[in-house]
Design an enzyme around this catalytic site. Structure first.
Site, PDB file in Angstrom:
ATOM      1  N   ASN A   1     -29.832  40.010   5.714  1.00  0.00           N
ATOM      2  CA  ASN A   1     -28.776  40.237   4.714  1.00  0.00           C
ATOM      3  C   ASN A   1     -27.438  39.542   4.995  1.00  0.00           C
ATOM      4  OD1 ASN A   1     -28.311  42.071   6.776  1.00  0.00           O
ATOM      5  ND2 ASN A   1     -27.593  43.687   5.408  1.00  0.00           N
TER       6      ASN A   1
ATOM      7  N   CYS B   1     -25.857  47.225   5.301  1.00  0.00           N
ATOM      8  CA  CYS B   1     -26.082  48.415   6.148  1.00  0.00           C
ATOM      9  C   CYS B   1     -24.977  49.442   5.928  1.00  0.00           C
ATOM     10  CB  CYS B   1     -26.174  48.011   7.613  1.00  0.00           C
ATOM     11  SG  CYS B   1     -24.720  47.129   8.195  1.00  0.00           S
TER      12      CYS B   1
ATOM     13  N   GLU C   1     -28.156  47.655  16.277  1.00  0.00           N
ATOM     14  CA  GLU C   1     -27.333  47.923  15.088  1.00  0.00           C
ATOM     15  C   GLU C   1     -28.321  48.165  13.951  1.00  0.00           C
ATOM     16  OE1 GLU C   1     -24.152  48.235  15.094  1.00  0.00           O
ATOM     17  OE2 GLU C   1     -23.587  47.335  17.005  1.00  0.00           O
TER      18      GLU C   1
HETATM   19  P1  NAD Z   1     -36.091  44.375   9.781  1.00  0.00           P
HETATM   20  O1  NAD Z   1     -35.990  45.478  10.787  1.00  0.00           O
HETATM   21  O2  NAD Z   1     -37.287  44.345   8.907  1.00  0.00           O
HETATM   22  O3  NAD Z   1     -36.058  42.946  10.521  1.00  0.00           O
HETATM   23  C1  NAD Z   1     -34.992  42.569  11.358  1.00  0.00           C
HETATM   24  C2  NAD Z   1     -35.468  41.505  12.338  1.00  0.00           C
HETATM   25  O4  NAD Z   1     -36.423  42.093  13.232  1.00  0.00           O
HETATM   26  C3  NAD Z   1     -36.178  40.318  11.672  1.00  0.00           C
HETATM   27  O5  NAD Z   1     -35.783  39.124  12.301  1.00  0.00           O
HETATM   28  C4  NAD Z   1     -37.639  40.619  11.958  1.00  0.00           C
HETATM   29  O6  NAD Z   1     -38.452  39.451  11.971  1.00  0.00           O
HETATM   30  C5  NAD Z   1     -37.548  41.236  13.339  1.00  0.00           C
HETATM   31  N1  NAD Z   1     -38.706  42.051  13.750  1.00  0.00           N
HETATM   32  C6  NAD Z   1     -39.585  42.701  12.942  1.00  0.00           C
HETATM   33  N2  NAD Z   1     -40.525  43.332  13.709  1.00  0.00           N
HETATM   34  C7  NAD Z   1     -40.218  43.070  15.001  1.00  0.00           C
HETATM   35  C8  NAD Z   1     -40.800  43.433  16.259  1.00  0.00           C
HETATM   36  N3  NAD Z   1     -41.892  44.187  16.321  1.00  0.00           N
HETATM   37  N4  NAD Z   1     -40.221  43.005  17.382  1.00  0.00           N
HETATM   38  C9  NAD Z   1     -39.091  42.240  17.331  1.00  0.00           C
HETATM   39  N5  NAD Z   1     -38.514  41.843  16.180  1.00  0.00           N
HETATM   40  C10 NAD Z   1     -39.051  42.265  15.034  1.00  0.00           C
HETATM   41  O7  NAD Z   1     -34.734  44.423   8.917  1.00  0.00           O
HETATM   42  P2  NAD Z   1     -34.350  43.604   7.578  1.00  0.00           P
HETATM   43  O8  NAD Z   1     -35.178  44.094   6.439  1.00  0.00           O
HETATM   44  O9  NAD Z   1     -34.317  42.150   7.858  1.00  0.00           O
HETATM   45  O10 NAD Z   1     -32.823  44.075   7.383  1.00  0.00           O
HETATM   46  C11 NAD Z   1     -32.465  45.246   6.737  1.00  0.00           C
HETATM   47  C12 NAD Z   1     -32.178  46.378   7.712  1.00  0.00           C
HETATM   48  O11 NAD Z   1     -31.190  45.963   8.653  1.00  0.00           O
HETATM   49  C13 NAD Z   1     -31.610  47.596   7.017  1.00  0.00           C
HETATM   50  O12 NAD Z   1     -32.164  48.752   7.581  1.00  0.00           O
HETATM   51  C14 NAD Z   1     -30.116  47.510   7.330  1.00  0.00           C
HETATM   52  O13 NAD Z   1     -29.417  48.719   7.264  1.00  0.00           O
HETATM   53  C15 NAD Z   1     -30.161  46.956   8.717  1.00  0.00           C
HETATM   54  N6  NAD Z   1     -28.883  46.331   9.054  1.00  0.00           N
HETATM   55  C16 NAD Z   1     -28.075  46.941   9.966  1.00  0.00           C
HETATM   56  C17 NAD Z   1     -26.823  46.401  10.252  1.00  0.00           C
HETATM   57  C18 NAD Z   1     -25.893  47.026  11.265  1.00  0.00           C
HETATM   58  O14 NAD Z   1     -24.981  46.330  11.718  1.00  0.00           O
HETATM   59  N7  NAD Z   1     -26.059  48.285  11.632  1.00  0.00           N
HETATM   60  C19 NAD Z   1     -26.410  45.232   9.605  1.00  0.00           C
HETATM   61  C20 NAD Z   1     -27.279  44.641   8.671  1.00  0.00           C
HETATM   62  C21 NAD Z   1     -28.511  45.203   8.416  1.00  0.00           C
END
Ligand code: NAD
Length: 471
Positions: free
Chosen positions: A150, A279, A245
């Site tokens: 995002n 988020c 995060e």
């Molecule tokens: P996601 O958890 O699906 O993916 C995030 C990353 O993790 C991607 O690069 C993905 O390829 C990787 N990933 C997936 N499975 C993995 C594994 N088993 N091991 C290691 N890496 C793995 O998240 P998304 O859909 O890309 O983003 C949305 C989410 O992120 C929402 O829940 C949002 O709230 C959160 N978010 C949090 C913050 C914050 O600062 N707290 C900021 C932005 C987004």
């Protein structure tokens, strides 16, 4: 576009198509890396540690600043890449680029402010000895950075730049939903540092992300993404330092003494920015019954004016969600809330990846739309009576990222600041607010550790004690 390992572009036979969620066209492809690529990147990062360590704080600071100038030159080009790969409205992609340039500059400054402290060892122990003792902040080594779709540039920078400022080398894995702008960012940083300091590896989380997380040659994992992935990843990371995060379910509380117009403006922006895929977007609107009707009539009126359409158009406020599956999931949550008694005040329709800005009244915390994080342009309204009930509802969730409260009453403001369980409580401001000078990171399931440049640099360092026995 290609990965970048040890200063070289790396391609593979297999490629992943990056799809524009607005028109389903292929924007570009990226190579699908394998565990061998991850190992090569980790090895290169380990070799590069010495050369980076030998740079002075001033050199690192200057290099980060130079990188910020190059990023500034590429502002428009990379913003358009974010629009194409993520469907983010162009004007919001420009804001992300401006934030990113600022993040790099903050890190450039912070690289010169990494201090230890003197330690009074004579406060305890033998009276015969006199020590001169102090701490130094030393780098962790190699940082594995895993990022979501995002904010592909800014969230990557919140990891890469503090890591390098604290003299760590980095292996970065962008989201496969939106890898292009992040890969471009890695290229830019690489132009200003010795080869191997920054490396990117593309591939699916379960393979490439996991290979980074389990590696014994990585010292820290810094991850931004969903709670589910964060939980899984923490079970695989072993003894490494972790910054997580994760997701949010941020409330906006509007009490009966609030400035309604200001609260409505904050809510329109906070609930619908990037179609709610933020988020710290407002995920629950908690309204005191005494002002709920007045708030809602203005909220519906102002939300109706948001422009939905082509994200490349500078006037667009609401673009598509990241893909159709995401949009279908949001649609299902809306339908299920309506079936369970919520009242649809606006929107509610899906077309392809688009969801109309949606306002649902009479929502309660047992409905899926608020029980879990909904990553879409939905403002669920929960009505309450008074500040105590508002706080109780705000805390009735596994998440605790940020919170916003609108009130003109200092006692209510103080009570909310004290009792709401989240990483930040913002009075007369929506939760959708982040600056590089503030500690950022959630309580409860929303994460572990803090970002924000000063705090991230701290978490990218370890403390070494050095003591001289002076007698
Ligand atoms: P996601 O958890 O699906 O993916 C995030 C990353 O993790 C991607 O690069 C993905 O390829 C990787 N990933 C997936 N499975 C993995 C594994 N088993 N091991 C290691 N890496 C793995 O998240 P998304 O859909 O890309 O983003 C949305 C989410 O992120 C929402 O829940 C949002 O709230 C959160 N978010 C949090 C913050 C914050 O600062 N707290 C900021 C932005 C987004």
């Amino acid at each position: 576009m290609k990965m970048l390992i040890n200063g070289d572009f790396v391609d593979k036979d297999e490629h992943h198509e990056v799809i524009n969620p607005y028109n389903s066209e292929v924007v570009d492809t990226v190579p699908i890396g394998d565990r061998g690529d991850v190992n090569y990147a980790i090895e290169s990062a380990n070799i590069a540690k010495k050369e980076l360590y030998d740079l002075s704080a001033k050199e690192i600071s200057n290099n980060l600043f130079e990188a910020s100038l190059e990023l500034e030159d590429m502002r428009d080009k990379i913003a358009k890449l974010i629009v194409l790969e993520a469907g983010k409205p162009y004007k919001q992609a420009l804001v992300e680029m401006d934030r990113s340039i600022e993040t790099l500059r903050f890190c450039s400054e912070e690289a010169k402010r990494i201090y230890g402290e003197s330690v009074p060892l004579d406060a305890t122990g033998s009276v015969d000895e006199r020590f001169m003792a102090f701490t130094r902040k030393v780098p962790l080594g190699v940082v594995g950075a895993i990022t979501p779709f995002n904010y592909p540039v800014n969230l990557a920078l919140h990891k890469i730049a503090p890591a390098i400022a604290a003299k760590n080398t980095v292996v970065m894995k962008p989201s496969m939903e939106a890898p292009l702008a992040a890969l471009k960012l890695v290229e830019i940083i690489n132009n200003h540092f010795p080869k191997g300091v920054i490396n990117s590896v593309c591939g699916y989380g379960s393979e490439i992300g996991d290979a980074i997380v389990v590696s014994n040659d990585i010292d820290k994992i810094t991850f931004t993404g969903s709670v589910a992935t964060g939980l899984f990843l923490s079970s695989r990371a072993g003894m490494k330092k972790l910054t997580l995060e994760l997701g949010g379910n941020d409330p906006l509380i509007v009490l009966d003494d609030a400035n309604i117009e200001k609260a409505v403006d904050a809510c329109v922006s906070g609930a619908f920015y990037f179609s709610g895929q933020v988020c710290i977007g407002i995920k629950r609107v908690i309204l005191d019954n005494k002002i709920a009707d007045e708030f809602l009539s203005l909220f519906v009126e102002k939300t109706s004016k948001l422009n939905l359409g082509d994200p490349m158009d500078i006037n667009t406020d609401i673009g598509p969600l990241i893909n159709e599956t995401a949009a279908i999931n949001v649609e299902k949550s809306i339908d299920s809330a309506i079936n369970d008694g919520a009242e649809l005040l606006l929107g509610g329709e899906r077309k392809d990846c688009f969801i109309q800005p949606t306002i649902l009244d009479n929502v309660n915390m047992s409905m899926n739309i608020v029980a879990n994080e909904t990553f879409g342009p939905v403002a669920p309204i929960i009505r309450v009576n008074g500040v105590d009930e508002a706080i109780k509802v705000a805390n009735d969730t596994q998440y605790g990222l940020q919170s916003g409260v609108f009130t003109e009453n200092i006692h209510n403001a103080l009570k909310c600041a004290e009792e709401i369980e989240s990483g930040s409580v913002l009075i007369n401001k929506e939760s959708t607010f982040r600056t590089d000078s503030m500690p950022f990171g959630g309580f409860k399931s929303s994460g572990i550790g803090k970002e924000g440049i000063k705090y991230a640099v701290e978490e990218m360092s370890k403390t070494k004690l050095i003591a001289f026995n002076c007698r």
